[in-house]
Design a protein around this motif. Structure first.
Motif, PDB file in Angstrom:
ATOM      1  N   HIS A 143      -4.941   6.706   5.254  1.00 10.77           N
ATOM      2  CA  HIS A 143      -6.311   7.160   5.033  1.00 10.77           C
ATOM      3  C   HIS A 143      -7.182   6.742   6.221  1.00 10.77           C
ATOM      4  O   HIS A 143      -7.036   5.632   6.751  1.00 10.77           O
ATOM      5  CB  HIS A 143      -6.856   6.555   3.736  1.00 10.77           C
ATOM      6  CG  HIS A 143      -8.176   7.093   3.318  1.00 10.77           C
ATOM      7  ND1 HIS A 143      -9.372   6.601   3.809  1.00 10.77           N
ATOM      8  CD2 HIS A 143      -8.504   8.089   2.455  1.00 10.77           C
ATOM      9  CE1 HIS A 143     -10.377   7.262   3.258  1.00 10.77           C
ATOM     10  NE2 HIS A 143      -9.883   8.174   2.431  1.00 10.77           N
TER      11      HIS A 143
ATOM     12  N   ASN B 187      -6.841  -5.481  -0.806  1.00  8.47           N
ATOM     13  CA  ASN B 187      -7.335  -5.697   0.561  1.00  8.47           C
ATOM     14  C   ASN B 187      -6.832  -7.058   1.041  1.00  8.47           C
ATOM     15  O   ASN B 187      -7.604  -8.030   1.073  1.00  8.47           O
ATOM     16  CB  ASN B 187      -8.864  -5.666   0.595  1.00  8.47           C
ATOM     17  CG  ASN B 187      -9.460  -4.286   0.336  1.00  8.47           C
ATOM     18  OD1 ASN B 187     -10.197  -3.760   1.150  1.00  8.47           O
ATOM     19  ND2 ASN B 187      -9.167  -3.704  -0.815  1.00  8.47           N
TER      20      ASN B 187
ATOM     21  N   THR C 158      -8.776   3.193   6.066  1.00  5.97           N
ATOM     22  CA  THR C 158      -7.953   2.000   5.915  1.00  5.97           C
ATOM     23  C   THR C 158      -7.807   1.340   7.275  1.00  5.97           C
ATOM     24  O   THR C 158      -7.381   1.964   8.239  1.00  5.97           O
ATOM     25  CB  THR C 158      -6.584   2.357   5.322  1.00  5.97           C
ATOM     26  OG1 THR C 158      -6.767   2.977   4.047  1.00  5.97           O
ATOM     27  CG2 THR C 158      -5.724   1.114   5.153  1.00  5.97           C
ATOM     28  N   GLN C 159      -8.140   0.066   7.344  1.00  6.57           N
ATOM     29  CA  GLN C 159      -8.398  -0.570   8.641  1.00  6.57           C
ATOM     30  C   GLN C 159      -7.747  -1.944   8.760  1.00  6.57           C
ATOM     31  O   GLN C 159      -7.712  -2.726   7.802  1.00  6.57           O
ATOM     32  CB  GLN C 159      -9.918  -0.715   8.795  1.00  6.57           C
ATOM     33  CG  GLN C 159     -10.414  -1.349  10.065  1.00  6.57           C
ATOM     34  CD  GLN C 159     -11.901  -1.664   9.967  1.00  6.57           C
ATOM     35  OE1 GLN C 159     -12.304  -2.712   9.470  1.00  6.57           O
ATOM     36  NE2 GLN C 159     -12.734  -0.735  10.426  1.00  6.57           N
TER      37      GLN C 159
ATOM     38  N   LYS D  42      -9.611   1.303  -2.473  1.00 10.19           N
ATOM     39  CA  LYS D  42      -8.864   0.496  -3.440  1.00 10.19           C
ATOM     40  C   LYS D  42      -9.723  -0.638  -3.982  1.00 10.19           C
ATOM     41  O   LYS D  42     -10.730  -1.033  -3.378  1.00 10.19           O
ATOM     42  CB  LYS D  42      -7.634  -0.124  -2.779  1.00 10.19           C
ATOM     43  CG  LYS D  42      -6.603   0.859  -2.237  1.00 10.19           C
ATOM     44  CD  LYS D  42      -5.770   1.460  -3.349  1.00 10.19           C
ATOM     45  CE  LYS D  42      -4.527   2.142  -2.759  1.00 10.19           C
ATOM     46  NZ  LYS D  42      -3.750   2.833  -3.792  1.00 10.19           N
TER      47      LYS D  42
ATOM     48  N   LEU E 278       0.861  -1.180   0.000  1.00  7.16           N
ATOM     49  CA  LEU E 278       0.000   0.000   0.000  1.00  7.16           C
ATOM     50  C   LEU E 278       0.893   1.223   0.000  1.00  7.16           C
ATOM     51  O   LEU E 278       1.864   1.281   0.764  1.00  7.16           O
ATOM     52  CB  LEU E 278      -0.879   0.050   1.252  1.00  7.16           C
ATOM     53  CG  LEU E 278      -2.210  -0.677   1.286  1.00  7.16           C
ATOM     54  CD1 LEU E 278      -2.930  -0.341   2.583  1.00  7.16           C
ATOM     55  CD2 LEU E 278      -3.083  -0.336   0.092  1.00  7.16           C
TER      56      LEU E 278
ATOM     57  N   ARG F 124      -8.593  -3.796   5.342  1.00  2.00           N
ATOM     58  CA  ARG F 124      -9.743  -3.278   4.591  1.00  2.00           C
ATOM     59  C   ARG F 124      -9.397  -1.895   4.065  1.00  2.00           C
ATOM     60  O   ARG F 124      -9.067  -0.981   4.836  1.00  2.00           O
ATOM     61  CB  ARG F 124     -10.973  -3.224   5.503  1.00  2.00           C
ATOM     62  CG  ARG F 124     -12.193  -2.595   4.849  1.00  2.00           C
ATOM     63  CD  ARG F 124     -12.763  -3.451   3.741  1.00  2.00           C
ATOM     64  NE  ARG F 124     -13.812  -2.724   3.028  1.00  2.00           N
ATOM     65  CZ  ARG F 124     -13.866  -2.605   1.706  1.00  2.00           C
ATOM     66  NH1 ARG F 124     -12.952  -3.156   0.947  1.00  2.00           N
ATOM     67  NH2 ARG F 124     -14.848  -1.931   1.141  1.00  2.00           N
ATOM     68  N   VAL F 125      -9.467  -1.749   2.722  1.00  2.00           N
ATOM     69  CA  VAL F 125      -9.087  -0.499   2.068  1.00  2.00           C
ATOM     70  C   VAL F 125     -10.203  -0.103   1.100  1.00  2.00           C
ATOM     71  O   VAL F 125     -10.162  -0.444  -0.089  1.00  2.00           O
ATOM     72  CB  VAL F 125      -7.751  -0.642   1.308  1.00  2.00           C
ATOM     73  CG1 VAL F 125      -7.190   0.736   0.942  1.00  2.00           C
ATOM     74  CG2 VAL F 125      -6.727  -1.418   2.122  1.00  2.00           C
TER      75      VAL F 125
ATOM     76  N   THR G 221      -2.359   6.029   1.236  1.00  2.00           N
ATOM     77  CA  THR G 221      -3.534   5.174   1.416  1.00  2.00           C
ATOM     78  C   THR G 221      -3.492   4.470   2.768  1.00  2.00           C
ATOM     79  O   THR G 221      -4.530   4.301   3.420  1.00  2.00           O
ATOM     80  CB  THR G 221      -3.626   4.144   0.281  1.00  2.00           C
ATOM     81  OG1 THR G 221      -3.720   4.830  -0.978  1.00  2.00           O
ATOM     82  CG2 THR G 221      -4.840   3.246   0.445  1.00  2.00           C
ATOM     83  N   ALA G 222      -2.311   4.054   3.193  1.00  2.00           N
ATOM     84  CA  ALA G 222      -2.185   3.402   4.499  1.00  2.00           C
ATOM     85  C   ALA G 222      -2.654   4.325   5.622  1.00  2.00           C
ATOM     86  O   ALA G 222      -3.208   3.867   6.625  1.00  2.00           O
ATOM     87  CB  ALA G 222      -0.737   2.984   4.731  1.00  2.00           C
TER      88      ALA G 222
END
Length: 261
Positions: free
Chosen positions: A198, A232, A201-202, A227, A191, A223-224, A195-196
């Motif tokens: 964001h 994911n 992002t979980q 994307k 990632l 979980r993204v 994005t990491a």
């Protein structure tokens, strides 16, 4: 502008070349390429190459992928959230999706599993599942969008990845967070750091309010919602903060690494 490289074998049928190149693209990229007017000119514009001597479609698509990644990264807004939905919109049953059958999915023993933390972080301790469960958790109901063209809405609960990265003292200036998984072929995927970090992002531990089922990545998936689905990763066993691009299972087969949804 620098001089264009010459890349086509004399006598190659240019229409066949474009057609073969398009076949190597992931479905979503291919549809966009074709709808935009697939042509040799489009390929050369994307890659900065004049196709005139030794060439392979794979090498050109590598350049296209890098171009797509750079453009998407520039367009990505870390403050824009993916849409969320009510409980009534959840897809039940939520589909299992992988390059193998569910019977072949990793069967991880959560009592002995540990998340390994590597790379540019201050604290490289491994985390047990019980320790991770103690972290603050948030719930989101978001849409999973597959590169194959389908989508489904799911309820996911877990710890924001950015919270965990802060907790372990990750270098937020690094370029990537790279994940390895327990899949039979050692699934892995990077990632980009934006994005990491964001907010959606979980590190996911639950699906639909229950412990994450084996089908969806037990004991932990990433979980993204910004994307495509293959970004994911499920059955995660380690994460590494790094400046090195290490590729990924699908990325090494031609899929764009950024792959925003």
């Amino acid at each position: 502008m620098g001089r264009m490289r010459k890349l086509l074998i004399p006598g190659v049928d240019k229409q066949l070349l474009v057609r073969d190149a398009a076949k190597l693209m992931p479905d979503l990229t291919r549809r966009r390429f074709i709808s935009g007017g697939a042509s040799l000119g489009a390929l050369t514009l994307l890659t900065g190459c004049d196709v005139t001597d030794s060439f392979s479609a794979e090498s050109m698509l590598t350049q296209i992928s890098k171009f797509n990644d750079a453009v998407q990264a520039k367009l990505f807004n870390p403050n824009t959230l993916a849409p969320t939905f009510p409980e009534s919109a959840i897809t039940r049953p939520f589909p299992f999706n992988a390059y193998y059958a569910l019977a072949d999915a990793p069967d991880v023993d959560g009592s002995t599993w540990k998340l390994e933390v590597r790379g540019l972080v201050e604290n490289k301790k491994s985390w047990t599942l019980d320790e991770l469960y103690q972290l603050p958790q948030e719930k989101q109901i978001t849409r999973h969008i597959c590169v194959e063209g389908w989508s489904a809405i799911g309820s996911w609960t877990g710890t924001p990845l950015r919270h965990f990265l802060q907790l372990v003292g990750a270098d937020m200036r690094a370029k990537y967070v790279w994940f390895n998984c327990a899949d039979m072929d050692g699934y892995n995927s990077p990632l980009d750091m934006a994005t990491a970090l964001h907010p959606q992002t979980q590190m996911t531990f639950k699906f639909d309010n229950d412990i994450l089922p084996r089908a969806y990545g037990y004991p932990m998936k990433i979980r993204v919602p910004t994307k495509l689905g293959f970004k994911n990763p499920k059955y995660v066993i380690s994460l590494e903060v790094t400046n090195d691009y290490k590729g990924g299972y699908w990325e090494d087969q031609g899929y764009n690494s950024f792959s925003g949804s």
